[in-house]
Design a protein around this motif. Structure first.
Motif, PDB file in Angstrom:
ATOM      1  N   GLY A   1       0.792  -1.219   0.000  1.00 28.40           N
ATOM      2  CA  GLY A   1       0.000   0.000   0.000  1.00 28.40           C
ATOM      3  C   GLY A   1       0.823   1.267   0.000  1.00 28.40           C
ATOM      4  N   GLN A   2       2.148   1.138   0.072  1.00 25.54           N
ATOM      5  CA  GLN A   2       3.034   2.299   0.119  1.00 25.54           C
ATOM      6  C   GLN A   2       3.838   2.367  -1.178  1.00 25.54           C
ATOM      7  N   ALA A   3       3.747   3.482  -1.880  1.00 22.51           N
ATOM      8  CA  ALA A   3       4.508   3.646  -3.117  1.00 22.51           C
ATOM      9  C   ALA A   3       5.994   3.721  -2.803  1.00 22.51           C
ATOM     10  N   ILE A   4       6.788   2.943  -3.532  1.00 20.38           N
ATOM     11  CA  ILE A   4       8.231   2.914  -3.336  1.00 20.38           C
ATOM     12  C   ILE A   4       8.894   3.445  -4.595  1.00 20.38           C
ATOM     13  N   SER A   5       9.787   4.385  -4.438  1.00 19.23           N
ATOM     14  CA  SER A   5      10.418   5.005  -5.594  1.00 19.23           C
ATOM     15  C   SER A   5      11.385   4.051  -6.273  1.00 19.23           C
TER      16      SER A   5
ATOM     17  N   SER B   1      20.479   5.951 -13.461  1.00 27.00           N
ATOM     18  CA  SER B   1      20.540   4.930 -14.495  1.00 27.00           C
ATOM     19  C   SER B   1      20.015   3.583 -14.015  1.00 27.00           C
ATOM     20  N   GLY B   2      19.816   3.450 -12.691  1.00 26.80           N
ATOM     21  CA  GLY B   2      19.264   2.218 -12.160  1.00 26.80           C
ATOM     22  C   GLY B   2      17.787   2.057 -12.432  1.00 26.80           C
ATOM     23  N   ALA B   3      17.116   3.169 -12.859  1.00 30.03           N
ATOM     24  CA  ALA B   3      15.663   3.121 -13.054  1.00 30.03           C
ATOM     25  C   ALA B   3      15.283   2.110 -14.114  1.00 30.03           C
TER      26      ALA B   3
ATOM     27  N   ILE C   1       6.505   8.379  -9.349  1.00 26.08           N
ATOM     28  CA  ILE C   1       7.133   7.916  -8.112  1.00 26.08           C
ATOM     29  C   ILE C   1       7.808   6.570  -8.318  1.00 26.08           C
ATOM     30  N   GLY C   2       7.013   5.526  -8.524  1.00 21.77           N
ATOM     31  CA  GLY C   2       7.586   4.189  -8.638  1.00 21.77           C
ATOM     32  C   GLY C   2       6.502   3.149  -8.699  1.00 21.77           C
TER      33      GLY C   2
END
Length: 226
Positions: free
Chosen positions: A166-170, A185-187, A216-217
């Motif tokens: 339930g928590q958005a993580i970047s 660049s890890g995205a 966000i993620g």
């Protein structure tokens, strides 16, 4: 709030104690695993910062002993052990977070505050979101009872999402936690692995659990009842 720092490198321990106290925390130090375990068992701490490679008793066994005693004080591993299997093992044992040295104190402080806001929670042997079940200690995951064939990194990624359901993580946090990458660049690595994880967790099922949070993620949650 009171924090126990179990760290055998004196310079690092002193740096942590000073930084924590400057930010309003009380901090005790233990320079070996045996002393750290004894202090932790007293149950007087809101959080423990724990190294893995310690004299006398390693951090793995310190945490394992605490959880076997039903002591669910939040534990944050701060260690040079940066391999993915080490991160997975730490989470399997019941750690709340895992940071690799060298580290930025500002990030450590943010992680500490996030954990303390959540409060001490019992680390269950399994985590469940809708019909997705994650066997933490057995390193297995199923959906509707069907086993999911996950790689170690996919399991670590899924476990991270499940621990913060339930928590958005970047993408930045995911990249740091799973691949020890702390730059933009890890995205792409994160997006590629999320795509593969979705194929295994969601594609064969009507209800989707892994969602993109624009800008966000990613977040793991059951939105079917929303």
């Amino acid at each position: 709030m009171k924090i126990l720092v179990v760290e055998d490198e004196n310079k690092t321990a002193a740096f942590l104690k000073k930084g924590l106290e400057e930010n309003g925390f009380a901090a005790d130090l233990a320079n070996d695993g045996v002393t750290g375990a004894a202090l932790a068992r007293q149950g007087a701490y809101d959080l423990i910062i724990l190294d893995v490679m310690l004299p006398g008793q390693d951090g793995w066994s310190v945490l394992k002993d605490l959880r076997q005693r039903q002591n669910h004080v939040p534990v944050l591993f701060l260690t040079a052990r940066d391999a993915v299997p080490d991160r997975v093992h730490g989470l399997e044992l019941g750690a709340d977070d895992y940071i690799v040295k060298p580290f930025a104190f500002s990030e450590l402080l943010a992680r500490i505050r996030t954990i303390l806001r959540r409060g001490a929670v019992r680390q269950a042997a399994t985590m469940q979101v809708a019909d997705l079940e994650i066997d933490v200690q057995g390193h297995r995951a199923t959906r509707c009872g069907q086993p999911l064939d996950l790689t170690p990194k996919e399991f670590l990624l899924l476990s991270l999402l499940a621990r913060r359901v339930g928590q958005a993580i970047s993408r930045t946090v995911i990249a740091e936690q799973v691949w020890d990458i702390n730059f933009d660049s890890g995205a792409n690595i994160v997006d590629v692995h999320i795509h593969r994880l979705r194929a295994k967790v969601d594609d064969s099922f009507k209800v989707k659990l892994i969602h993109t949070v624009r800008g966000i993620g990613y977040v793991l949650e059951d939105r079917s009842k929303g």
